[in-house]
Scaffold this motif. Structure first.
Motif, PDB file in Angstrom:
ATOM      1  N   SER A  17      -0.940   4.161  10.528  1.00  0.00           N
ATOM      2  CA  SER A  17      -1.936   4.657  11.504  1.00  0.00           C
ATOM      3  C   SER A  17      -0.925   5.834  12.471  1.00  0.00           C
ATOM      4  O   SER A  17      -1.464   6.954  12.774  1.00  0.00           O
ATOM      5  CB  SER A  17      -2.610   3.763  12.442  1.00  0.00           C
ATOM      6  OG  SER A  17      -1.604   2.908  13.187  1.00  0.00           O
ATOM      7  N   SER A  38       0.734  -1.187   0.047  1.00  0.00           N
ATOM      8  CA  SER A  38      -0.035  -0.031   0.143  1.00  0.00           C
ATOM      9  C   SER A  38       0.888   1.122   0.061  1.00  0.00           C
ATOM     10  O   SER A  38       1.972   1.369   0.541  1.00  0.00           O
ATOM     11  CB  SER A  38      -0.891   0.203   1.236  1.00  0.00           C
ATOM     12  OG  SER A  38      -1.655   1.014   1.120  1.00  0.00           O
ATOM     13  N   ASN A  39       0.275   2.363  -0.617  1.00  0.00           N
ATOM     14  CA  ASN A  39       0.795   3.542  -0.549  1.00  0.00           C
ATOM     15  C   ASN A  39       0.387   4.417   0.684  1.00  0.00           C
ATOM     16  O   ASN A  39       0.778   5.410   0.950  1.00  0.00           O
ATOM     17  CB  ASN A  39       0.783   4.513  -1.525  1.00  0.00           C
ATOM     18  CG  ASN A  39       1.637   3.966  -2.921  1.00  0.00           C
ATOM     19  OD1 ASN A  39       2.712   3.253  -2.481  1.00  0.00           O
ATOM     20  ND2 ASN A  39       1.243   3.968  -4.220  1.00  0.00           N
ATOM     21  N   GLU A  40      -0.761   3.764   1.487  1.00  0.00           N
ATOM     22  CA  GLU A  40      -1.242   4.615   2.579  1.00  0.00           C
ATOM     23  C   GLU A  40      -0.253   4.718   3.634  1.00  0.00           C
ATOM     24  O   GLU A  40       0.587   3.849   3.887  1.00  0.00           O
ATOM     25  CB  GLU A  40      -2.374   3.817   3.035  1.00  0.00           C
ATOM     26  CG  GLU A  40      -3.566   3.442   2.147  1.00  0.00           C
ATOM     27  CD  GLU A  40      -4.749   2.875   2.627  1.00  0.00           C
ATOM     28  OE1 GLU A  40      -4.746   2.574   3.773  1.00  0.00           O
ATOM     29  OE2 GLU A  40      -5.516   2.371   1.872  1.00  0.00           O
ATOM     30  N   SER A  41      -0.422   5.833   4.454  1.00  0.00           N
ATOM     31  CA  SER A  41       0.497   6.129   5.416  1.00  0.00           C
ATOM     32  C   SER A  41      -0.009   5.177   6.557  1.00  0.00           C
ATOM     33  O   SER A  41      -1.073   4.752   6.751  1.00  0.00           O
ATOM     34  CB  SER A  41       0.246   7.590   5.762  1.00  0.00           C
ATOM     35  OG  SER A  41      -1.156   8.017   6.342  1.00  0.00           O
ATOM     36  N   ARG A  82      -0.530   9.192  10.258  1.00  0.00           N
ATOM     37  CA  ARG A  82      -2.126   9.626  10.391  1.00  0.00           C
ATOM     38  C   ARG A  82      -2.091  10.385  11.697  1.00  0.00           C
ATOM     39  O   ARG A  82      -2.536  11.667  11.809  1.00  0.00           O
ATOM     40  CB  ARG A  82      -3.177   8.876   9.992  1.00  0.00           C
ATOM     41  CG  ARG A  82      -3.340   8.443   8.695  1.00  0.00           C
ATOM     42  CD  ARG A  82      -4.474   7.635   8.356  1.00  0.00           C
ATOM     43  NE  ARG A  82      -4.722   6.358   9.021  1.00  0.00           N
ATOM     44  CZ  ARG A  82      -3.973   5.223   8.874  1.00  0.00           C
ATOM     45  NH1 ARG A  82      -3.591   4.880   7.769  1.00  0.00           N
ATOM     46  NH2 ARG A  82      -4.444   3.935   9.660  1.00  0.00           N
TER      47      ARG A  82
END
Length: 83
Positions: free
Chosen positions: A55, A50-53, A58
């Motif tokens: 937790s 994933s490229n999501e940051s 965030r």
């Protein structure tokens, strides 16, 4: 029948992976074979890509932007969670 393969890795990645595999009682080749078997079994990469940051990332952004709640007691926190 086995097929030869060639894998290009930087030395540090190879050495680190080899150490992990050795600690698990296997050689580098066996570790790679196990990974590839898992790719086949799951029909994909056996972990989230994933490229999501994270937790944590965030949460740090929320803290920096001031976009967060604060509580004066644990009871206030639980009351908010219950709402």
């Amino acid at each position: 029948m086995t097929k030869p393969y060639s894998l290009r890795l930087d030395e540090q990645t190879h050495d680190d992976a080899q150490d992990v595999f050795a600690n698990l009682g296997m050689d580098f080749s066996t570790g790679i074979k196990i990974y590839l078997k898992k790719v086949i079994k799951t029909n994909g990469i056996p972990f989230k890509v994933s490229n999501e940051s994270s937790s944590l990332d965030r949460s740090l952004e929320e803290l920096k932007s001031g976009n967060y709640k604060s509580f004066n007691s644990v009871d206030e926190l639980f009351d908010d969670l219950d709402d």
